[in-house]
Design an enzyme around this catalytic site. Structure first.
Site, PDB file in Angstrom:
ATOM      1  CD  GLU A   1      69.890 -83.293 -46.802  1.00  0.00           C
ATOM      2  OE1 GLU A   1      69.756 -82.089 -46.474  1.00  0.00           O
ATOM      3  OE2 GLU A   1      69.734 -83.689 -47.967  1.00  0.00           O
TER       4      GLU A   1
ATOM      5  CD  GLU B   1      71.521 -83.991 -52.069  1.00  0.00           C
ATOM      6  OE1 GLU B   1      70.662 -84.853 -51.772  1.00  0.00           O
ATOM      7  OE2 GLU B   1      72.681 -84.003 -51.630  1.00  0.00           O
TER       8      GLU B   1
HETATM    9  N1  3HC Z   1      61.061 -89.454 -46.319  1.00  0.00           N
HETATM   10  C1  3HC Z   1      60.064 -90.271 -45.947  1.00  0.00           C
HETATM   11  N2  3HC Z   1      58.888 -89.835 -45.456  1.00  0.00           N
HETATM   12  C2  3HC Z   1      58.734 -88.523 -45.345  1.00  0.00           C
HETATM   13  C3  3HC Z   1      59.730 -87.602 -45.716  1.00  0.00           C
HETATM   14  C4  3HC Z   1      60.943 -88.119 -46.228  1.00  0.00           C
HETATM   15  N3  3HC Z   1      61.948 -87.331 -46.620  1.00  0.00           N
HETATM   16  N4  3HC Z   1      59.289 -86.353 -45.482  1.00  0.00           N
HETATM   17  C5  3HC Z   1      58.042 -86.468 -44.988  1.00  0.00           C
HETATM   18  N5  3HC Z   1      57.714 -87.792 -44.902  1.00  0.00           N
HETATM   19  C6  3HC Z   1      56.432 -88.343 -44.447  1.00  0.00           C
HETATM   20  C7  3HC Z   1      56.206 -88.114 -42.968  1.00  0.00           C
HETATM   21  O1  3HC Z   1      56.800 -89.132 -42.209  1.00  0.00           O
HETATM   22  C8  3HC Z   1      54.692 -88.120 -42.879  1.00  0.00           C
HETATM   23  O2  3HC Z   1      54.303 -89.470 -42.915  1.00  0.00           O
HETATM   24  P1  3HC Z   1      53.010 -89.946 -42.083  1.00  0.00           P
HETATM   25  O3  3HC Z   1      51.866 -89.178 -42.689  1.00  0.00           O
HETATM   26  O4  3HC Z   1      52.983 -91.399 -42.346  1.00  0.00           O
HETATM   27  O5  3HC Z   1      53.270 -89.571 -40.666  1.00  0.00           O
HETATM   28  C9  3HC Z   1      54.264 -87.488 -44.200  1.00  0.00           C
HETATM   29  O6  3HC Z   1      55.397 -87.595 -45.066  1.00  0.00           O
HETATM   30  C10 3HC Z   1      53.886 -86.036 -44.089  1.00  0.00           C
HETATM   31  O7  3HC Z   1      54.914 -85.360 -43.400  1.00  0.00           O
HETATM   32  P2  3HC Z   1      54.602 -84.191 -42.359  1.00  0.00           P
HETATM   33  O8  3HC Z   1      53.572 -84.642 -41.399  1.00  0.00           O
HETATM   34  O9  3HC Z   1      55.924 -83.751 -41.824  1.00  0.00           O
HETATM   35  O10 3HC Z   1      53.965 -83.084 -43.324  1.00  0.00           O
HETATM   36  P3  3HC Z   1      54.126 -81.522 -43.309  1.00  0.00           P
HETATM   37  O11 3HC Z   1      53.269 -81.022 -44.399  1.00  0.00           O
HETATM   38  O12 3HC Z   1      53.971 -80.989 -41.935  1.00  0.00           O
HETATM   39  O13 3HC Z   1      55.667 -81.240 -43.696  1.00  0.00           O
HETATM   40  C11 3HC Z   1      57.690 -81.493 -44.941  1.00  0.00           C
HETATM   41  C12 3HC Z   1      56.154 -81.584 -44.949  1.00  0.00           C
HETATM   42  C13 3HC Z   1      58.137 -80.049 -44.736  1.00  0.00           C
HETATM   43  C14 3HC Z   1      58.209 -82.021 -46.233  1.00  0.00           C
HETATM   44  C15 3HC Z   1      58.229 -82.330 -43.738  1.00  0.00           C
HETATM   45  O14 3HC Z   1      57.678 -83.615 -43.824  1.00  0.00           O
HETATM   46  C16 3HC Z   1      59.720 -82.491 -43.719  1.00  0.00           C
HETATM   47  O15 3HC Z   1      60.421 -81.606 -43.255  1.00  0.00           O
HETATM   48  N6  3HC Z   1      60.205 -83.649 -44.220  1.00  0.00           N
HETATM   49  C17 3HC Z   1      61.590 -83.998 -44.136  1.00  0.00           C
HETATM   50  C18 3HC Z   1      62.391 -83.298 -45.182  1.00  0.00           C
HETATM   51  C19 3HC Z   1      63.809 -83.799 -45.122  1.00  0.00           C
HETATM   52  O16 3HC Z   1      64.394 -83.959 -44.064  1.00  0.00           O
HETATM   53  N7  3HC Z   1      64.399 -84.016 -46.292  1.00  0.00           N
HETATM   54  C20 3HC Z   1      65.719 -84.516 -46.366  1.00  0.00           C
HETATM   55  C21 3HC Z   1      65.661 -86.005 -46.307  1.00  0.00           C
HETATM   56  S1  3HC Z   1      67.243 -86.738 -46.240  1.00  0.00           S
HETATM   57  C22 3HC Z   1      67.824 -86.586 -47.805  1.00  0.00           C
HETATM   58  O17 3HC Z   1      67.220 -85.998 -48.661  1.00  0.00           O
HETATM   59  C23 3HC Z   1      69.126 -87.234 -48.016  1.00  0.00           C
HETATM   60  C24 3HC Z   1      69.716 -86.896 -49.316  1.00  0.00           C
HETATM   61  O18 3HC Z   1      70.637 -85.853 -49.165  1.00  0.00           O
HETATM   62  C25 3HC Z   1      70.399 -88.080 -49.908  1.00  0.00           C
END
Ligand code: 3HC
Ligand code: NAI
Length: 703
Positions: free
Chosen positions: A126, A106
């Protein structure tokens, strides 16, 4: 600026760097930093362009999920900032790398131009958190890629690669350099050709080719396919709102986002997001433990599980040797693997070259000597202690020093098998779920003598083959099947009391379970289930109760093995289960034999309580015994391995939603109503104590 967002000058270009490890999530501090950076850029007329990029392994991977529960959370400051960023009167460029997800995408779409590394992944995940892109993603994406593709990407949460994103117009150029270098080169070229701002919000949504009933059909499909996920419907409505003027669509998206963010479904799914990451952490394991290399894998037993297990490794590019005792059994196993791959290719999800390449990685053999050089050998032979002990002794002698020996047993004592190898430190349980190439869960069973590096290696390997690994201690059935045992126990008692399989399944499927217990066991094989019970009986593990799992045992005697024989709890019309009066007759006969009164007043509420509450109670026992490290691990096991609904957050999370005092009270009620001679309804001390204090199981940590 702030510690997470800095603005630096590079000639007449402003460099905005986001540095919020590990994934540059848009925390409140990052949003504050972005606001301050936009202020500073706006005020300084010497700047000709603004370049945004991320430090570390990725651009922004999304909004900060940990912030969604803050009492004063609001997406508004971020959304206002994004609109200001877009309205800037000088070019704004995002240079992208890593995983540009959710709020990260976004942010990128609010910029005027986008350059990306060719390995970048883009997506709106999401929906997997029960929400929708709430920072104008549902409004800007359709204006770039069109309604159909936008709805598909946002509804599925599926990421796309950089080439696809570039073709769809999300990215303007792909460049190999570092984010800063690529961004600077792009901005300089942009300035040289005198390009100015270019705002997605000012575009119209290209919707001419969208059929008039498109959204009605999409809504109906969302209701049908995802009845328990309000986000599925909300996403359709938000994308539909993108056809309206931008400000109106923005207001609609904000309203829907806020409804979803505060919904119980999203809270449960966010709980699972963090539970999944927690599960990878193993208490007491030294951080610097050196992993053993796993360059080749052996699988012993080419049956239902062995074949699926081998596919996991071939899919990850790891050469795998599959061994069975006869050419016939081996050929059958290899044939099923090939047909699985070919079916995937027929659906267009794989090329025929990939089928051959993966088959080429699986080498069949009928002599176990072929496993001697493998780095990891997983046994998946019949579930029989004597056979497994023999097989383990053989593997202990055969496998090269340093090789890991794993067992896929679903219930047997891993410590006994470990001792049988003569090298217990090398042994670990790797309990895959059927179908092993599809199900996300891997229970990793830590034996009393499993070496730390063996455990750590297997956990890392689970990531490589894209499994969710959860560690369990050694006990009958580990975390998942031990809990499933009490669930099945009650399903069978209910059947003997007069409830039909359809009634039992229907009650828990209405909660969102992918499949009720009767359909599940019919699919997995009643013979498999019955043999497990019989084996457990031989070890003295069963309660001294003849009526215990009497139905599954009788079905087994009668050759009603479920789907595979055309009848089990149900009768099968192809793969469709239909009610079978024979099951009711068997249940009635068993009830009479065991003095169980049949009744006609068994309602859905009783079924749910009698299936779920003992399961939760067993989960609490598993926690107090230290079999599971933490409550969230149990939720991961059940959602990733048993079709427990993600919008309920897993059994432990559900228990807290219901309230532990209620559960304790209902267990006590059934102890009275059903009798408690065999301790079926005894409340676990942990559950009882937390219920008395009105505390949550999810918050519990071992002392
Ligand atoms: N917010 C907060 N923490 C996050 C995060 C996020 N969006 N994404 C990852 N983290 C944290 C994880 O909890 C983890 O923390 P930890 O080490 O304390 O356990 C750390 O980052 C590393 O994450 P992964 O172990 O998952 O690392 P990978 O390298 O395997 O994967 C990734 C990386 C592909 C970015 C994966 O973390 C992921 O899919 N994250 C979520 C992405 C997501 O859902 N984004 C949308 C969020 S909602 C949003 O954006 C709303 C908006 O529309 C307003
Ligand atoms: P299966 O009966 O389909 O396959 C077992 C295979 O092992 C057969 O092909 C058999 O020929 C072979 N075999 C037997 N003895 C052997 C030996 N000495 N050397 C080499 N191969 C030998 O059984 P399935 O269902 O694949 O189960 C295997 C293991 O996986 C069991 O321990 C079971 O408990 C476990 N498991 C099964 C699940 C299921 O849903 N079927 C789920 C999770 C675990």
């Amino acid at each position: 600026m702030t510690s997470t967002v800095t603005l630096n000058r590079h000639g007449d270009i402003a460099l905005l760097c986001i540095d919020n490890p590990p994934v540059n999530a848009l925390s409140p501090a990052v949003v504050d930093g972005l606001i301050a950076a936009v202020d500073a850029f706006e005020a300084d007329r010497d700047y000709k362009a603004l370049l945004l990029y991320g430090e570390g392994r990725t651009f922004v991977a999304g909004g900060d999920i940990t912030a969604f529960d803050l009492p004063d959370f609001s997406a508004r400051p971020l959304n206002r900032m994004l609109n200001r960023l877009e309205s800037l009167d000088r070019p704004v460029v995002a240079s992208l790398h890593g995983t540009v997800l959710g709020g990260g995408l976004e942010l990128a779409l609010a910029c005027h131009w986008r350059v990306a590394h060719p390995k970048t992944q883009f997506g709106f995940p999401e929906v997997k958190l029960g929400i929708l892109p709430g920072s104008l993603g549902t409004q800007r994406l359709p204006r770039v890629v069109g309604i159909e593709m936008a709805l598909d990407l946002i509804s599925s949460g599926r990421p796309v690669d950089a080439v696809t994103a570039a073709k769809a117009g999300v990215v303007d150029e792909l460049r190999e350099e570092s984010p800063l270098e690529a961004g600077l080169a792009f901005v300089e070229a942009l300035l040289a050709r005198g390009a100015g701002p270019r705002r997605i919000s000012e575009r119209n949504v290209p919707a001419d080719s969208v059929p008039a009933d498109f959204f009605d059909r999409a809504l109906a499909q969302a209701r049908r396919a995802k009845p328990f996920h309000p986000s599925a419907r909300a996403i359709v409505l938000a994308v539909q709102a993108s056809l309206r003027p931008f400000a109106e669509g923005e207001a609609e998206e904000a309203k829907l986002f806020e409804q979803l963010r505060t919904s119980p479904e999203s809270k449960a799914m966010r709980h699972l997001f963090f539970a999944e990451r927690q599960a990878a952490r193993i208490p007491g394991l030294p951080k610097d433990v050196e992993l053993r290399p796993v360059r080749s894998v052996g699988v012993l037993g080419a049956g239902t599980m062995g074949g699926g297990i081998a596919m996991n490794f071939a899919n990850a590019g790891i050469p795998t040797t599959l061994v069975d005792t006869t050419q016939e059994a081996l050929d059958r196993g290899l044939g099923i693997i090939r047909r699985n791959y070919e079916a995937t290719a027929a659906k267009g999800r794989m090329t025929t070259e990939q089928v051959e390449q993966r088959m080429g990685l699986i080498h069949g053999a009928i002599v176990d000597g072929a496993l001697a050089d493998c780095d990891l050998v997983i046994e998946a032979v019949f579930e029989n202690m004597d056979l497994k002990k023999k097989v383990c002794a053989r593997l202990g002698a055969l496998c090269r020093p340093g090789a890991i020996i794993a067992t896929n047993t679903s219930t047997l004592d891993v410590d006994v098998l470990a001792e049988a190898t003569g090298r217990p430190a090398d042994v670990v349980g790797m309990h895959f779920f059927s179908p092993a190439n599809v199900m996300r869960l891997l229970e990793v069973v830590r034996g009393a003598k499993t070496a730390p590096e063996v455990l750590a290696t297997v956990m890392q390997l689970a990531r490589t083959i894209r499994k969710v690994a959860v560690v369990s201690g050694v006990c009958y059935g580990f975390i998942g099947n031990r809990m499933a045992e009490v669930y099945m126990r009650e399903a069978e008692f209910l059947m003997m009391e007069g409830a039909s399989p359809a009634q039992i399944d229907g009650a828990v499927e209405a909660l969102g379970m992918a499949m009720g217990p009767c359909r599940m066991l019919d699919m997995a094989g009643i013979d498999v289930g019955a043999k497990t019970v019989i084996e457990y009986g031989k070890t003295g593990g069963l309660p001294p109760d003849d009526s215990y799992r009497a139905v599954v045992r009788r079905m087994f005697e009668l050759g009603r093995f479920g789907q595979k024989t055309g009848a089990g709890y149900y009768r099968y019309d192809g793969r469709k289960p239909v009610a079978d009066p024979e099951t009711a007759r068997i249940a009635k006969e068993l009830a009479a034999q065991h003095g169980i009164a049949q009744r006609s007043d068994i309602g859905a509420e009783e079924i749910v309580e009698r299936l779920m509450y003992p399961l939760i109670n067993e989960g609490a026992r598993i926690l107090e015994e230290g079999i599971a490290y933490r409550p969230g691990d149990i939720d991961m096991v059940w959602t990733a391995g048993y079709g427990f609904p993600d919008h309920q957050g897993g059994p432990i999370y559900l228990a807290d939603t219901i309230g532990l005092p209620v559960i304790a009270e209902r267990l006590a009620h059934y102890a009275k109503a059903r009798g408690n001679a065999f301790g079926y309804w005894t409340v676990s001390p942990l559950l009882a104590s937390l219920a008395a204090q009105n505390k949550r199981l999810s918050d519990w940590t071992p002392a």
